[in-house]
Design an enzyme around this catalytic site. Structure first.
Site, PDB file in Angstrom:
ATOM      1  N   ARG A  82      26.081 -10.910  67.032  1.00  0.00           N
ATOM      2  CA  ARG A  82      25.232  -9.674  66.561  1.00  0.00           C
ATOM      3  C   ARG A  82      25.586  -8.705  67.683  1.00  0.00           C
ATOM      4  O   ARG A  82      25.476  -8.749  68.973  1.00  0.00           O
ATOM      5  CB  ARG A  82      23.720 -10.138  66.938  1.00  0.00           C
ATOM      6  N   ASN A 296      12.556 -10.704  67.730  1.00  0.00           N
ATOM      7  CA  ASN A 296      13.214 -10.630  69.351  1.00  0.00           C
ATOM      8  C   ASN A 296      12.181 -11.054  69.922  1.00  0.00           C
ATOM      9  O   ASN A 296      10.673 -10.410  69.807  1.00  0.00           O
ATOM     10  CB  ASN A 296      13.548  -9.483  69.556  1.00  0.00           C
ATOM     11  N   TYR A 298      10.409 -12.111  74.081  1.00  0.00           N
ATOM     12  CA  TYR A 298      10.772 -12.113  75.449  1.00  0.00           C
ATOM     13  C   TYR A 298       9.466 -12.721  76.366  1.00  0.00           C
ATOM     14  O   TYR A 298       9.555 -13.560  76.952  1.00  0.00           O
ATOM     15  CB  TYR A 298      10.969 -10.756  76.238  1.00  0.00           C
ATOM     16  N   GLU A 354      16.928 -12.333  69.388  1.00  0.00           N
ATOM     17  CA  GLU A 354      17.316 -11.779  70.643  1.00  0.00           C
ATOM     18  C   GLU A 354      16.133 -12.774  71.411  1.00  0.00           C
ATOM     19  O   GLU A 354      14.857 -13.065  71.005  1.00  0.00           O
ATOM     20  CB  GLU A 354      16.845 -10.595  71.312  1.00  0.00           C
TER      21      GLU A 354
HETATM   22  O1  IFM Z   1      18.170  -4.885  76.230  1.00  0.00           O
HETATM   23  C1  IFM Z   1      17.015  -4.969  75.347  1.00  0.00           C
HETATM   24  C2  IFM Z   1      17.543  -4.825  73.818  1.00  0.00           C
HETATM   25  O2  IFM Z   1      18.261  -3.490  73.757  1.00  0.00           O
HETATM   26  C3  IFM Z   1      16.604  -4.806  72.874  1.00  0.00           C
HETATM   27  N1  IFM Z   1      15.567  -5.903  73.077  1.00  0.00           N
HETATM   28  C4  IFM Z   1      15.230  -6.031  74.499  1.00  0.00           C
HETATM   29  C5  IFM Z   1      16.084  -6.208  75.308  1.00  0.00           C
HETATM   30  C6  IFM Z   1      15.775  -6.529  76.836  1.00  0.00           C
HETATM   31  O3  IFM Z   1      14.999  -5.459  77.462  1.00  0.00           O
END
Ligand code: IFM
Length: 445
Positions: A82, A296, A298, A354
């Site tokens: 990606r 995404n 985190y 992500e």
């Molecule tokens: O590095 C970033 C990415 O560009 C977008 N999503 C979060 C990642 C970590 O902060």
């Protein structure tokens, strides 16, 4: 922990499940002289905008080293890569294609396909051409139509050699961080700005989806949203209500229009002048059927009742344990997110586009023993497994990121890569997390 282990009967270990890794143009490419200026070039010039006062001028020098990076992808054995296309590299100021820029991506895509690695393209990962920002950027409705033109031109050029197109990466970050609180490019502030930018980005998504259907009907088309699940700081009614407002303002603000063609109820808590400039037909344009939803993930955050007049909620700092960027490590939130989205919406297949962690890496004797990052991947992949077992259709997972790279306002100090990059020499070194990811991918039957 030095390996990533899933139950042997895990659906994630079937060949149909896509394992990949992700990057974005501004964060890795460099070679800024061969493209137009973008909002991040300009933002990096502002004193103190970037923690280490760096910029994207060289980054990972990927434009010159892409073959080495492709060889790394091949070595890892990923099914997909990606990456994003830099709008200012492929479209000139007159709205026509920059053939040299297009050639770069065209060659990369052919090379990926030759190696059996599916190209997953993101059309917008934050690098808006600066000349469009000077006309108002995402505050200006016409930018959505400029995006539509870009999508039309680039998809005619790249066509269905691209397996999957995502219109936007994380509209929340572009709109809220960039136009509402000003910690990302272009550094504008104000709630009305943030809501306006978000609306025009969502509109651009809808316009872009229509072009994708017309120009590349056999490629997959969708969007990538980031979610930071919201948890109450206590069970008081006031904290619970504030948490639900936060979720609507931060997460559902993007999800609900895309999936259901409506903004969440929290819109009614905003004064009229802060509400987005919705015109007739916009919500229908935004709400297009998707082939996939990219998620995404985190971390999570905690909320309580607002402490200032006009605020909707109070956001607490991250609880521990945290990664090197200060984000709480709490994989259960990914499980709960997947389950709650699946219960609430009629979802297309999901890709975790992500997931990953910035850790304090140490390169010693040619090795980075990032066992903490391996533990992060292991715990998050295992909750994805649990969600799939419980009925959520997840089709793939992309580790963020392939390479250590320019981490936006943090500069080069925060390292998310599977691969260590020495920014002095550009030497790439596979971290132990890369080896663990490779072993997982290769353990499939
Ligand atoms: O590095 C970033 C990415 O560009 C977008 N999503 C979060 C990642 C970590 O902060």
């Amino acid at each position: 922990m030095n390996s990533i282990t899933l139950p042997t009967d895990s659906p994630l270990l079937s060949r149909a499940f896509v394992f990949g890794s992700a990057t974005s143009s501004f964060q890795i490419e460099g070679d800024i002289d061969n493209r137009l200026e973008c909002i991040w070039d300009k933002f990096c010039e502002q004193p103190n905008a970037i923690a280490d006062h760096t910029n994207g001028a060289v980054a990972c020098d990927h434009i010159n080293r892409w073959q080495e990076d492709l060889a790394i992808l091949e070595d890892l054995g990923v099914d997909a890569y990606r990456f994003s296309i830099s709008w200012p590299r492929v479209i000139n100021e007159d709205g026509e294609l920059n053939t040299k820029g297009v050639q770069f991506y065209s060659t990369l895509i052919d090379a990926l396909n030759e190696k059996g690695i599916k190209p997953f393209v993101t059309l917008y990962h934050w690098d808006l051409p600066q000349h469009l920002e000077e006309k108002g950027g995402w505050l200006y409705r016409q930018t959505a139509y400029a995006f539509e033109n870009y999508v039309d031109k680039i998809t005619r050029a790249l066509g269905e050699r691209v397996f999957s197109y995502a219109t936007f990466n994380e509209p929340f970050c572009s709109a809220y961080l960039g136009y509402e609180i000003g910690v990302h490019a272009p550094g504008r502030v104000g709630r009305a700005n943030g809501r306006t930018a978000a609306h025009h980005i969502l509109l651009a998504h809808g316009l872009g989806m229509r072009v994708l259907r017309k120009n590349v009907p056999n490629s997959e088309a969708g969007i990538v949203l980031n979610f930071t699940p919201c948890y109450p700081n206590s069970n008081s009614d006031a904290d619970l209500a504030a948490t639900s407002r936060a979720d609507e303002y931060i997460n559902q603000w993007y999800m609900q229009p895309v999936m259901e063609g409506a903004y969440p109820d929290v819109i009614n808590a905003l004064p009229k002048e802060d509400r987005p400039p919705v015109e007739d037909g916009d919500m229908e344009t935004i709400c297009q059927p998707l082939d996939f939803l990219g998620i995404n993930f985190y971390t999570r955050l905690h909320y309580s009742a607002p402490r200032e007049r006009d605020a909707l909620f109070f956001e607490h700092s991250h609880r521990g344990p945290t990664t090197d960027i200060g984000w709480e490590i709490y994989p259960k939130a990914l499980y709960e997110l997947l389950m709650s989205l699946n219960n609430r919406y009629s979802l297309p297949p999901i890709f975790i586009t992500e997931n990953g962690a910035a850790m304090k890496d140490e390169l010693a004797q040619g090795e980075v023993k990032d066992y903490d990052r391996i533990a992060y991947y292991n715990s998050h992949l295992n909750v994805v497994h649990e969600a799939v077992k419980n009925g959520v259709e997840v089709s793939g997972y992309f580790a963020w990121s392939l390479l250590d790279n320019f981490e936006w306002a943090e500069g080069y100090e925060k390292r998310f890569g599977l691969v260590h990059v020495d920014f002095e020499t550009q030497k790439r070194t596979l971290k132990h997390s890369a080896l663990a990811y490779k072993a997982l991918i290769n353990s499939r039957n």
